[in-house]
Design a protein around this motif. Structure first.
Motif, mmCIF file in Angstrom:
data_model
loop_
_atom_site.group_PDB
_atom_site.id
_atom_site.type_symbol
_atom_site.label_atom_id
_atom_site.label_comp_id
_atom_site.label_asym_id
_atom_site.label_seq_id
_atom_site.Cartn_x
_atom_site.Cartn_y
_atom_site.Cartn_z
ATOM 1 N N PHE A 1 0.816 -1.213 0.000
ATOM 2 C CA PHE A 1 0.000 0.000 0.000
ATOM 3 C C PHE A 1 0.849 1.262 0.000
ATOM 4 N N ARG A 2 2.011 1.224 0.602
ATOM 5 C CA ARG A 2 2.912 2.396 0.527
ATOM 6 C C ARG A 2 3.368 2.607 -0.917
ATOM 7 N N ARG A 3 3.690 1.521 -1.617
ATOM 8 C CA ARG A 3 4.075 1.631 -3.027
ATOM 9 C C ARG A 3 2.919 2.163 -3.875
ATOM 10 N N LEU A 4 1.721 1.672 -3.610
ATOM 11 C CA LEU A 4 0.547 2.135 -4.354
ATOM 12 C C LEU A 4 0.310 3.626 -4.120
ATOM 13 N N ARG A 5 0.401 4.050 -2.874
ATOM 14 C CA ARG A 5 0.190 5.472 -2.571
ATOM 15 C C ARG A 5 1.265 6.334 -3.220
ATOM 16 N N ASP A 6 2.508 5.881 -3.220
ATOM 17 C CA ASP A 6 3.589 6.627 -3.893
ATOM 18 C C ASP A 6 3.343 6.699 -5.399
ATOM 19 N N ALA A 7 2.926 5.583 -5.989
ATOM 20 C CA ALA A 7 2.682 5.537 -7.435
ATOM 21 C C ALA A 7 1.499 6.408 -7.842
ATOM 22 N N ALA A 8 0.562 6.644 -6.931
ATOM 23 C CA ALA A 8 -0.631 7.430 -7.235
ATOM 24 C C ALA A 8 -0.355 8.926 -7.322
ATOM 25 N N VAL A 9 0.781 9.367 -6.810
ATOM 26 C CA VAL A 9 1.103 10.796 -6.851
ATOM 27 C C VAL A 9 1.129 11.256 -8.311
ATOM 28 N N GLY A 10 0.356 12.296 -8.618
ATOM 29 C CA GLY A 10 0.271 12.806 -9.982
ATOM 30 C C GLY A 10 -0.758 12.085 -10.840
ATOM 31 N N HIS A 11 -1.452 11.105 -10.258
ATOM 32 C CA HIS A 11 -2.490 10.330 -10.950
ATOM 33 C C HIS A 11 -3.762 10.373 -10.091
ATOM 34 N N ASP A 12 -4.810 9.782 -10.606
ATOM 35 C CA ASP A 12 -6.057 9.672 -9.839
ATOM 36 C C ASP A 12 -6.008 8.514 -8.862
ATOM 37 N N GLY A 13 -5.072 7.614 -9.047
ATOM 38 C CA GLY A 13 -4.942 6.462 -8.178
ATOM 39 C C GLY A 13 -3.921 5.495 -8.736
ATOM 40 N N ALA A 14 -3.808 4.348 -8.095
ATOM 41 C CA ALA A 14 -2.870 3.304 -8.537
ATOM 42 C C ALA A 14 -3.421 1.953 -8.114
ATOM 43 N N PHE A 15 -3.193 0.952 -8.970
ATOM 44 C CA PHE A 15 -3.656 -0.404 -8.677
ATOM 45 C C PHE A 15 -2.544 -1.405 -8.929
ATOM 46 N N LEU A 16 -2.541 -2.444 -8.114
ATOM 47 C CA LEU A 16 -1.603 -3.553 -8.243
ATOM 48 C C LEU A 16 -1.999 -4.402 -9.442
ATOM 49 N N THR A 17 -1.015 -4.911 -10.160
ATOM 50 C CA THR A 17 -1.282 -5.851 -11.243
ATOM 51 C C THR A 17 -0.683 -7.209 -10.888
ATOM 52 N N ASP A 18 -1.257 -8.253 -11.463
ATOM 53 C CA ASP A 18 -0.712 -9.587 -11.227
ATOM 54 C C ASP A 18 0.434 -9.838 -12.193
ATOM 55 N N GLY A 19 0.956 -11.039 -12.202
ATOM 56 C CA GLY A 19 2.096 -11.380 -13.057
ATOM 57 C C GLY A 19 1.816 -11.256 -14.539
ATOM 58 N N ASP A 20 0.533 -11.253 -14.926
ATOM 59 C CA ASP A 20 0.155 -11.107 -16.329
ATOM 60 C C ASP A 20 -0.242 -9.680 -16.684
ATOM 61 N N GLY A 21 -0.063 -8.745 -15.734
ATOM 62 C CA GLY A 21 -0.383 -7.349 -15.993
ATOM 63 C C GLY A 21 -1.842 -6.980 -15.812
ATOM 64 N N ARG A 22 -2.665 -7.911 -15.286
ATOM 65 C CA ARG A 22 -4.082 -7.618 -15.050
ATOM 66 C C ARG A 22 -4.257 -6.874 -13.735
ATOM 67 N N ARG A 23 -5.109 -5.851 -13.752
ATOM 68 C CA ARG A 23 -5.370 -5.065 -12.549
ATOM 69 C C ARG A 23 -6.083 -5.923 -11.514
ATOM 70 N N GLN A 24 -5.597 -5.867 -10.278
ATOM 71 C CA GLN A 24 -6.146 -6.637 -9.175
ATOM 72 C C GLN A 24 -7.011 -5.751 -8.280
ATOM 73 N N LEU A 25 -7.715 -6.362 -7.342
ATOM 74 C CA LEU A 25 -8.540 -5.615 -6.395
ATOM 75 C C LEU A 25 -7.713 -5.192 -5.190
ATOM 76 N N ALA A 26 -6.645 -4.470 -5.484
ATOM 77 C CA ALA A 26 -5.788 -3.858 -4.474
ATOM 78 C C ALA A 26 -5.321 -2.544 -5.075
ATOM 79 N N GLY A 27 -5.763 -1.447 -4.495
ATOM 80 C CA GLY A 27 -5.396 -0.161 -5.076
ATOM 81 C C GLY A 27 -5.796 0.994 -4.200
ATOM 82 N N VAL A 28 -5.477 2.175 -4.685
ATOM 83 C CA VAL A 28 -5.835 3.420 -4.014
ATOM 84 C C VAL A 28 -6.374 4.382 -5.069
ATOM 85 N N VAL A 29 -7.276 5.246 -4.631
ATOM 86 C CA VAL A 29 -7.841 6.242 -5.536
ATOM 87 C C VAL A 29 -8.141 7.508 -4.732
#
Length: 186
Positions: free
Chosen positions: A103-131
């Motif tokens: 979640f710290r990585r997600l919050r850092d990645a969200a800076v300058g965006h509307d949010g950030a979401f974790l992806t799985d090994g295939d690049g699919r967005r998972q139900l772990a994120g911040v907005v």
């Protein structure tokens, strides 16, 4: 920056024979306790699902009608918040390898965006994120449209950073085989 998280724990778990995912144990602890461990930085946690014992104070709510899907659950949880956060997190209860560091990585990645979401090994967005809460509120559909809506549809117009998972943090438990795989992972 105030931070709250909604834990999605009220699905049907049909591939698990209808078992309550929040109560399933992995490594001697429930999936809900694993989720709560990942949320140590959250000022408030709302769990959308049936109440179960926890080691941390949380608010339990249910979407109406039940089993409305992730959008209905997310927005029900959002409405149950006691305080208005700047950033709202989302975590499916069946992702036991997500951590506070995730979640710290997600919050850092969200800076300058509307949010950030974790992806799985295939690049699919998972139900772990911040907005950003104001951006989520800006795309909120009426109550009727929430039921059965896919999260990707709700968030389609938002600028979301994608964060690749590290190790097993992008894995979820949708079946008994998934659970066995996590138990057997090094």
């Amino acid at each position: 920056m105030p931070f709250a998280v909604i834990v999605l724990a009220g699905g049907r778990a049909s591939r698990l024979g209808g078992s309550d995912k929040a109560s399933i144990e992995l490594d001697g602890r429930t999936l809900l306790e694993h989720a709560l461990d990942a949320l140590t930085d959250a000022d408030e946690v709302v769990v959308v699902g049936d109440p179960v014992p926890t080691t941390r104070p949380v608010t339990f709510v249910r979407e109406s009608p039940r089993y409305g899907g992730p959008v209905a659950a997310l927005l029900t949880g959002r409405d149950a918040l006691l305080r208005t956060p700047t950033t709202l997190g989302l975590l499916a209860v069946d992702m036991p390898r997500v951590s506070a560091w995730t979640f710290r990585r997600l919050r850092d990645a969200a800076v300058g965006h509307d949010g950030a979401f974790l992806t799985d090994g295939d690049g699919r967005r998972q139900l772990a994120g911040v907005v950003a809460l104001d951006r989520l509120d800006g795309v909120r559909p009426d109550h009727e449209a929430q039921h059965g809506m896919a999260l990707r549809v709700l968030l389609a117009d938002l600028d979301l950073a994608l964060v690749p998972s590290d190790g097993d943090e992008g894995r979820d438990v949708d079946s008994w085989a998934d659970l066995r795989g996590l138990r057997e992972a090094p």
